[in-house]
Scaffold this active site. Sequence first.
Site, PDB file in Angstrom:
ATOM      1  N   HIS A 503       4.454   9.819  -5.611  1.00  0.00           N
ATOM      2  CA  HIS A 503       4.104   9.334  -4.278  1.00  0.00           C
ATOM      3  C   HIS A 503       3.698   7.875  -4.335  1.00  0.00           C
ATOM      4  O   HIS A 503       3.298   7.351  -5.375  1.00  0.00           O
ATOM      5  CB  HIS A 503       2.990  10.175  -3.653  1.00  0.00           C
ATOM      6  CG  HIS A 503       1.608   9.746  -4.028  1.00  0.00           C
ATOM      7  ND1 HIS A 503       0.925   8.757  -3.350  1.00  0.00           N
ATOM      8  CD2 HIS A 503       0.788  10.148  -5.015  1.00  0.00           C
ATOM      9  CE1 HIS A 503      -0.267   8.587  -3.911  1.00  0.00           C
ATOM     10  NE2 HIS A 503      -0.370   9.409  -4.917  1.00  0.00           N
ATOM     11  N   CYS A 504       3.832   7.226  -3.175  1.00  0.00           N
ATOM     12  CA  CYS A 504       3.341   5.861  -3.021  1.00  0.00           C
ATOM     13  C   CYS A 504       2.495   5.837  -1.751  1.00  0.00           C
ATOM     14  O   CYS A 504       1.908   6.840  -1.356  1.00  0.00           O
ATOM     15  CB  CYS A 504       4.506   4.874  -2.982  1.00  0.00           C
ATOM     16  SG  CYS A 504       5.604   5.130  -1.571  1.00  0.00           S
ATOM     17  N   GLN A 505       2.430   4.689  -1.089  1.00  0.00           N
ATOM     18  CA  GLN A 505       1.575   4.589   0.089  1.00  0.00           C
ATOM     19  C   GLN A 505       2.236   5.207   1.324  1.00  0.00           C
ATOM     20  O   GLN A 505       1.598   5.914   2.084  1.00  0.00           O
ATOM     21  CB  GLN A 505       1.233   3.107   0.353  1.00  0.00           C
ATOM     22  CG  GLN A 505       0.249   2.880   1.489  1.00  0.00           C
ATOM     23  CD  GLN A 505      -1.149   3.404   1.174  1.00  0.00           C
ATOM     24  OE1 GLN A 505      -1.498   3.684   0.026  1.00  0.00           O
ATOM     25  NE2 GLN A 505      -1.954   3.583   2.217  1.00  0.00           N
ATOM     26  N   TYR A 531       0.951   8.571   0.598  1.00  0.00           N
ATOM     27  CA  TYR A 531      -0.494   8.757   0.657  1.00  0.00           C
ATOM     28  C   TYR A 531      -0.969   8.784   2.095  1.00  0.00           C
ATOM     29  O   TYR A 531      -1.872   9.541   2.454  1.00  0.00           O
ATOM     30  CB  TYR A 531      -1.166   7.601  -0.102  1.00  0.00           C
ATOM     31  CG  TYR A 531      -2.666   7.670  -0.140  1.00  0.00           C
ATOM     32  CD1 TYR A 531      -3.316   8.528  -1.028  1.00  0.00           C
ATOM     33  CD2 TYR A 531      -3.448   6.872   0.694  1.00  0.00           C
ATOM     34  CE1 TYR A 531      -4.701   8.591  -1.074  1.00  0.00           C
ATOM     35  CE2 TYR A 531      -4.829   6.930   0.660  1.00  0.00           C
ATOM     36  CZ  TYR A 531      -5.441   7.798  -0.219  1.00  0.00           C
ATOM     37  OH  TYR A 531      -6.811   7.857  -0.263  1.00  0.00           O
TER      38      TYR A 531
END
Lengths: 541, 541
Positions: A503-505, A531
Amino acid sequence: MRVVVVGGVAGGMSAATRMRRLDESAEIVVFERGPEVSYANCGLPYYVGGTIADRSSLLLQTPASLHRRFRLDVRVRHEVVRIDTATKSLDVVDLDTGLRSTEAYDKLILAPGARPRRDEPTSTIPTLSLRTVDDADRIHRALVHAAVPVVVVGGGYTGLEAVENLVARGARVTLVQRGGQLLSPLDVEMAAPIAAAVRERGVDVRLGAQIARIEDGAVILDDGTAIPAELVIDASGVVPESQLAVDAGLRIGETGGIWVDETCRTSDPDVLAVGDGVEKQELIAGESTLVTMAGLANRHGRMVADIIAGRAETARPALGTGIVKVFDIVAAKAGWSEKQLRAAGREFYIVHVHPVSHAGYYPGAETLSMKLLADPASDRILGAQIVGRDGVDKRIDVIATAMHAGLPAAELAQLELAYAPQFGSAKDAVNFLGYVAENTRTGTTPTVQWHELDAALASGATLVDVRTASEFAAGAIPGAVNVPLDELREHIDELPGGPLVVHCQVGLRGHLATRILTQRGLAVRNLDGGYRTWRDGTAAS
Amino acid sequence: MRVVVVGGVAGGMSAATRMRRLDESAEIVVFERGPEVSYANCGLPYYVGGTIADRSSLLLQTPASLHRRFRLDVRVRHEVVRIDTATKSLDVVDLDTGLRSTEAYDKLILAPGARPRRDEPTSTIPTLSLRTVDDADRIHRALVHAAVPVVVVGGGYTGLEAVENLVARGARVTLVQRGGQLLSPLDVEMAAPIAAAVRERGVDVRLGAQIARIEDGAVILDDGTAIPAELVIDASGVVPESQLAVDAGLRIGETGGIWVDETCRTSDPDVLAVGDGVEKQELIAGESTLVTMAGLANRHGRMVADIIAGRAETARPALGTGIVKVFDIVAAKAGWSEKQLRAAGREFYIVHVHPVSHAGYYPGAETLSMKLLADPASDRILGAQIVGRDGVDKRIDVIATAMHAGLPAAELAQLELAYAPQFGSAKDAVNFLGYVAENTRTGTTPTVQWHELDAALASGATLVDVRTASEFAAGAIPGAVNVPLDELREHIDELPGGPLVVHCQVGLRGHLATRILTQRGLAVRNLDGGYRTWRDGTAAS
């Protein structure tokens, strides 16, 4: 021909004026129970709040102006109390004189609208809705001093607009919502930022709460909490005003709304019905539904005049497109939500994206949160939700148009939308949504939803956060290991062998990471929406 | 596989990055003649004007960042000077060292872009375009003092953006436009308010003018006028950078752009091409055309990577959707204009409307001017133009989506768009446009266009202005008699027996009057778009 219209606001007045445009010789009579016709009901909250300073700007027409221009015979404060479809006549009471008369019709158009669902509580605190000019006047008058404590019941479109405008008037506002989220047409992770924005303005938001009773000076919730109140605004929902139709023996739908066919004819072919009192067919499953939107009332009102004039028209299935602005946040939807689809047992796939409202290099770009629901087999768009500060209305309208036309989700990527840096991006937010939909549906990047993450981790997956070290330090999902995307290729051998969730932002770098790792033979899924969606969803749950 | 990309801005960089996402093992080399890749070319005017204060925000990526994230081998200041499709190789010159090398490719992606149409004039005044960061830097530096006299050549999208930003920097701007109107993709009556808005800001707009020569300190127009100038901005148009493709023996289209098929393959199947250097198929007539829009370049760039990766994709026909903001006015279009349709001998009908951008009772509503062109037989939408201050971008995007999906003009009335008073109306501007289109096409209200009025009056029609007496007194069409709409029914017998043209301010009351009079058996047409469209059209002619 004598055409009688019952109800003189949105749908009824659209019908009456279009009827005149099509037929100069018809006798057109409009009966309206209230003192006003054709008023701007969607403007009422803003009159309360002061954004609309001039009360008269709410009153779009008067009986006199409608007679001058359209030769309509508009009778306000006249209540139709009985319809006899056998003799094609109705009984009308003049509310000022009490006199009762009988009126004949050739064609009857019912536009009775809806009324608040709740009975008037017996209470010494004024409990008002926000559906008529009189409601707005009474709320206006009740805000007699600064910081009047007000309880708003219901966190839907109208409730949120009421909250904003009561705060604008300096009221101390508590918002009581039965469900666990505001704006129930949206899914919980999409609605979460709205509650946050409303709380930020000092509003006491009570989710999962109901009013047990109203006492002198206080509203008592079902958990016993007493909330000071000098005024209660009931925005908890409406029910169709169908009693007149029931008594006339007209067919009522399962929803409680007046049943009509696709030409808005009721079970009696000389009686047509439109607006909030009528049930509609919706687009996604062809189900009967109640959609209380001014746009549909106006459109169907115009259409019944066409039908009476002998034109071939049919109502299009309703999308339920809606939008609300509360403080500086805007939320919009069309079609079904995830929870609706799940409850109906439908197959669907989900996409969350967070693109900017216009080119990031031009000042004022704001992040949009967009959610798309589509059918995995046909790629038909089943629903869309958008929350943001700028450009929300445009994107929901584009998607609603695509849904109306039956465009598949991936085709959103192909729309040639207008681009200059003030308005969009070379890849507009809607295009981007289409690309991510295609990557998701085709399995180019498999995804996991925020509410599926715990189960994935419990079954042994490793969570890899591919954001930068500083983003990771500022707040991370428990259990995640941090391998920034730009260093990922060098550290692949250090990753565990089992399944991975990355995952990232917001989801984009996670997509890139998924592509890199998938091609190295790893079993990996991207956390959809990143996120940000996870944070909104878990904060609200 | 070795993929070589020539040109590292919009289309080329979209191709290179998507290529990497689909294929971790490919070797991907990008040659860019200029010093920068992937810069925000649509942001350049706003950097000149100061809206974008930070030059670095224009530079979205660097060769280093592209290597870190995408493992791209990006070589700036490297010019590809020769392509040999037989050996699948190309010759590249390092512009810093002058060294020439030969590079092999398996697949070649050409994204050469376009260059200004004009040759560099021999002049002591700097003559600059606005296509590269270097151009913007040089313009920035040339604005050395307040009130620098600048001549902008060309009143299209880029020229208008340049004008706004030069004015923002305090320059004394003259805009020289060869044609008789600004923004030639629009029709003359739609473009007229733009010239007015630009002139209002002190810009000297010269329509129907050309530059004869440039002297020391002055630009001399073809009529002999000398305009003081210390700087000339050339925004007079671009031509495809196709020489490399020509020399390589690749097929060139009749437009001068590189010919490609619907998968963006050139006449050599291992060479693909995208962006401003390539000709596209357009939607309305399926013709080959040059459309220099960043959105298409990006979309096709991404697509060629899909094609190389073996995915089945095809380019959609281009709509030519465009938008520009200049000062506080916004103009947008999609599809063809009236003059294009006329030149092509196409059948079409026209609708002009002037609805408000959102509910009139809510503050800030602005009038939109909208024009729709549609096929009278099929009702297919052929073109749309919108000019206004607020909500233009949304309406053009909705109509572009409808055109993409093939919705007929009348179906615009049926779109269920999001309504709250900040964003639209219960009948949105687009819905309203659809209703008027239907009334026009079906003959419910026959119309006459502003440019047909003189002929109608010359052939004996009487012009009836149905606005109020005070509107009439404030400015009227010569020869009109004033019969206010609300008094029309009483005065029908006094109207002359011959054909009538009625009009109001924007077309709506004229429609009502036409309906009243038609039903009394009179031969009447409504002036489409009312006084406002007539005024804009005649002022510009």
